[in-house]
Design a protein around this motif. Sequence first.
Motif, short mmCIF file in Angstrom:
data_model
loop_
_atom_site.label_atom_id
_atom_site.label_comp_id
_atom_site.label_asym_id
_atom_site.label_seq_id
_atom_site.Cartn_x
_atom_site.Cartn_y
_atom_site.Cartn_z
N PHE A 109 8.45 -80.20 11.52
CA PHE A 109 8.17 -81.25 12.50
C PHE A 109 7.02 -80.87 13.42
O PHE A 109 6.23 -81.72 13.82
N GLY A 113 4.83 -83.67 12.03
CA GLY A 113 5.78 -84.59 12.63
C GLY A 113 5.63 -86.04 12.20
O GLY A 113 6.59 -86.69 11.80
N THR A 116 6.47 -86.58 8.50
CA THR A 116 7.90 -86.39 8.26
C THR A 116 8.67 -87.68 8.49
O THR A 116 9.50 -88.08 7.66
N ALA A 134 14.31 -84.59 14.08
CA ALA A 134 13.20 -85.00 14.95
C ALA A 134 13.54 -84.72 16.40
O ALA A 134 12.69 -84.28 17.19
N MET A 139 10.14 -84.02 18.92
CA MET A 139 9.01 -84.89 18.65
C MET A 139 8.92 -85.91 19.77
O MET A 139 9.95 -86.44 20.20
#
Length: 212
Positions: A109, A113, A116, A134, A139
């Motif tokens: 991530f 990020g 993903t 996440a 994130m």
Amino acid sequence: MTERILPFLIHFVTQVIGSLGYAGIAALMGIESACVPLPSEIIMPFAGYLVYTGRFSLFWAATAGAIGCNLGSVIAYWVGAAGGRPLVMRYGRWVLMSHHDLDRMTHFFEKYGTITVLVGRLLPVVRTFIAFPAGVARMPQLRFHVYTFIGSWPWCFGLAYVGMKLGEKWHTDPRFEQAFHRFHLVVELGLLAAVIWFVWSHINRFRQASEA
């Protein structure tokens, strides 16, 4: 087992959407995105069938599904963000998640990020659980929700479109029903193989760690 679970899920999904309309689509897709494996492959095609009957708009059915993905993701995201590594270290073994998995997810991530979330929302099974890592990786939440919506909308639209076309052809073209059942069998076998591999590999890892 599938023969018993699938009819129950179909009945539940049809009752919720039939009663609540667009809000039902959003609620069910929210449940899926909160790390509860309620298949969107059942939810959105039925919404698409109601597009065929004239009750829903295809655009708004897909939009309701994507909104629901964001709403459900809030729960999973903040569980991951609040619990983070201590949560995994304390309870991870009960869901077969090790600190190695957490390290790998966090690294991925931090480096990829955006990709993903976008890719994860387009993958069966993965899309159900993507919000938790996440959150663990922290994130940025606004970016997470923007990309959750962007990634979820085509998935919802595509499944609803399939349901709409099945509704049009179901009683007039027997090839559609046959192809649907074959597709369903392939998906179920693939998911079963993935689950068996995941459980087996993680049990072996925990066993080796305890013996070390």
